[in-house]
Write an enzyme that holds these catalytic residues in place. Structure first.
Site, PDB file in Angstrom:
ATOM      1  CG  ASP A 194      71.177  46.259  11.767  1.00 49.33           C
ATOM      2  OD1 ASP A 194      72.271  46.818  11.553  1.00 49.33           O
ATOM      3  OD2 ASP A 194      70.097  46.674  11.290  1.00 49.33           O
ATOM      4  N   GLY A 244      65.937  60.091  11.991  1.00 54.96           N
ATOM      5  CA  GLY A 244      66.615  58.945  12.607  1.00 54.96           C
ATOM      6  C   GLY A 244      65.678  57.913  13.218  1.00 54.96           C
ATOM      7  CB  SER A 280      60.856  58.505   7.875  1.00 58.67           C
ATOM      8  OG  SER A 280      62.074  59.064   7.448  1.00 58.67           O
ATOM      9  CB  SER A 281      63.972  55.618   4.385  1.00 55.01           C
ATOM     10  OG  SER A 281      64.881  55.300   5.395  1.00 55.01           O
ATOM     11  CG  ASP A 321      66.034  50.587  10.824  1.00 51.08           C
ATOM     12  OD1 ASP A 321      66.490  50.258  11.933  1.00 51.08           O
ATOM     13  OD2 ASP A 321      66.558  51.449  10.108  1.00 51.08           O
ATOM     14  CG  HIS A 369      76.499  51.431  13.314  1.00 53.61           C
ATOM     15  ND1 HIS A 369      76.831  51.522  11.988  1.00 53.61           N
ATOM     16  CD2 HIS A 369      75.913  52.610  13.637  1.00 53.61           C
ATOM     17  CE1 HIS A 369      76.479  52.723  11.535  1.00 53.61           C
ATOM     18  NE2 HIS A 369      75.907  53.399  12.516  1.00 53.61           N
ATOM     19  CD  GLU A 386      64.946  50.889   3.841  1.00 49.88           C
ATOM     20  OE1 GLU A 386      65.606  51.638   4.574  1.00 49.88           O
ATOM     21  OE2 GLU A 386      64.072  50.100   4.262  1.00 49.88           O
TER      22      GLU A 386
HETATM   23  C1  GLA Z   1      70.335  52.415  10.250  1.00 48.00           C
HETATM   24  C2  GLA Z   1      70.167  51.100   9.493  1.00 48.00           C
HETATM   25  C3  GLA Z   1      69.967  49.934  10.452  1.00 48.00           C
HETATM   26  C4  GLA Z   1      71.036  49.904  11.535  1.00 48.00           C
HETATM   27  C5  GLA Z   1      71.209  51.286  12.161  1.00 48.00           C
HETATM   28  C6  GLA Z   1      72.385  51.320  13.108  1.00 48.00           C
HETATM   29  O1  GLA Z   1      69.152  52.766  10.902  1.00 48.00           O
HETATM   30  O2  GLA Z   1      69.058  51.167   8.636  1.00 48.00           O
HETATM   31  O3  GLA Z   1      69.932  48.716   9.743  1.00 48.00           O
HETATM   32  O4  GLA Z   1      72.249  49.417  11.032  1.00 48.00           O
HETATM   33  O5  GLA Z   1      71.389  52.293  11.183  1.00 48.00           O
HETATM   34  O6  GLA Z   1      72.201  50.445  14.146  1.00 48.00           O
END
Ligand code: GLA
Length: 381
Positions: free
Chosen positions: A38, A121, A124-125, A168, A36, A157
């Site tokens: 990025d 978590g 995958s998206s 990600d 949390h 997204e």
């Molecule tokens: C999700 C979001 C990422 C990041 C994480 C938390 O995976 O897609 O951009 O913010 O939560 O670190």
């Protein structure tokens, strides 16, 4: 498992649509630390995992789009379905986005299948969005760079609901074998960090839950940290980024708003933990890395409040184990995975945790080992 899934997707495509022109692999991602942050111009330390999503495709002689989801045994003609399945919205979003930017009217057949745990978590998206874009890039000769692909995936997204950062997509596009990606989200540059773990392993524990509030609560946290930053800037009389602040700079906020203070103190302390983690990895100080992971979990739970009972149960159990250096929730939170750094000699046995978890939540815990692998790629058919 991986080659089997890849082969199955290709074989299935052949029987359904004929000879494919292109095969793409897009991996999932894990994140060692830097959660949390990025979307706060922070620092993060993810890696691409080996578990991947595979996409097979070929152009058609018309402008129709046929999609087949191998894992759900479901074929749709895009835009003709009355009750479109959830996964199809990502494809549609990307086609609309590219249509606006590049004017798409070439039809194609596509099949995709995955050994990434869906909704678990490991993003995958984002793998779906990056992989689909890479396939279209090849199939339609779009000449998009890796960075353009990751930016488009992120834009798509956002269009669907989660206003995430770009951790990600960066890990998925740029991942390298045996390396973690030390990503600076302020100037969008990254360095590779050697991850020779000396027999230690990263292990993921899938809670098996994804609470429905993920998108709304995630976006709310983003608003709260932005608001907290505005308050701090106002108080110190100049524009600064999260990166320039220390816990002393924000101390005054605690009296004004405990919630905003907690939110921004997570961001500042987590960025600092990432810096310390890179040092610990370089020095092969795994115990220090483990403690930083434990601190990260506590901060995500208590200050950002993005954890849940299932994640806390697993992380806190693991933190008490002698064969575990550290454990924390990974990703957006409210379900998904716990990532743990497990000491060498681990042979897959977390029987007590598995049975206690099942007894408490009625869910069978899924445990997978992950290691840093290469980013999205065009594969030989
Ligand atoms: C999700 C979001 C990422 C990041 C994480 C938390 O995976 O897609 O951009 O913010 O939560 O670190």
């Amino acid at each position: 498992m991986t080659p089997t899934r890849k082969k199955k997707v290709v074989a299935d495509f052949k029987t359904r649509f004929g000879e494919p022109e292109c095969l793409v692999r897009a991996p999932g991602r894990a994140n060692i630390i830097g959660e949390h942050v990025d979307y706060c111009e922070g620092l993060v330390l993810p890696f691409a995992i080996k578990q991947s999503m595979y996409f097979c495709g070929k152009r058609r002689n018309d402008s129709l789009v046929y999609l087949h989801a191998f894992d759900y045994s479901k074929t749709i003609q895009l835009e003709s379905e009355k009750e479109a399945p959830n996964w199809s919205k990502y494809f549609l979003q990307i086609i609309n986005l590219l249509g606006k930017k590049k004017g798409l009217n070439q039809g194609f057949d596509l099949s995709f299948g995955s050994d990434i745990p869906i909704g678990g978590g490991v993003s995958s998206s984002s793998a779906l969005c990056c992989g689909f874009l890479l396939l279209l890039n090849e199939l339609l000769g779009l000449r998009l760079s890796k960075r353009q692909i990751l930016n488009l995936a992120s834009e798509a997204e956002h269009g669907i609901g989660l206003r995430g950062g770009k951790m990600d997509q960066t890990a998925i596009m740029f991942g390298k074998k045996d390396k973690a990606i030390f990503l600076d989200c302020k100037n969008e540059t990254h360095q590779f960090i050697d991850l020779s773990l000396e027999e230690n392993k990263f292990v993921l524990f899938d809670t098996g839950v994804k609470h429905s509030l993920v998108d709304s609560e995630y976006n709310k946290r983003r608003e709260e940290v932005d608001l907290a930053l505005k308050c701090v800037c106002k108080s110190i009389g100049k524009e600064v980024s999260f990166r320039e602040l220390t816990l002393t700079d924000i101390a005054f906020l605690e009296k004004e708003s405990t919630v905003l203070f907690n939110r921004i103190s997570h961001v500042i302390s987590e960025i600092d933990r990432v810096k310390q983690s890179v040092k610990a990895i370089d020095a092969k100080e795994y115990s220090s890395l483990g403690l930083l992971m434990n601190d990260s979990h506590r901060s995500l739970k208590e200050r950002l409040e993005v954890s849940c009972n299932e994640l806390d149960f697993i992380a806190e159990h693991l933190q008490r184990q002698a064969n575990v250096y550290g454990a924390r929730m990974m990703g957006g939170g409210f379900g998904g995975n716990v990532i743990a750094l497990v000491k060498s000699g681990y042979s897959g046995g977390f029987n007590k945790l598995t049975s206690d978890y099942e007894e408490r939540f009625g869910i069978k815990l899924k445990i997978i080992e992950v290691e840093p692998g290469k980013g999205a790629s065009i594969e030989k058919i």
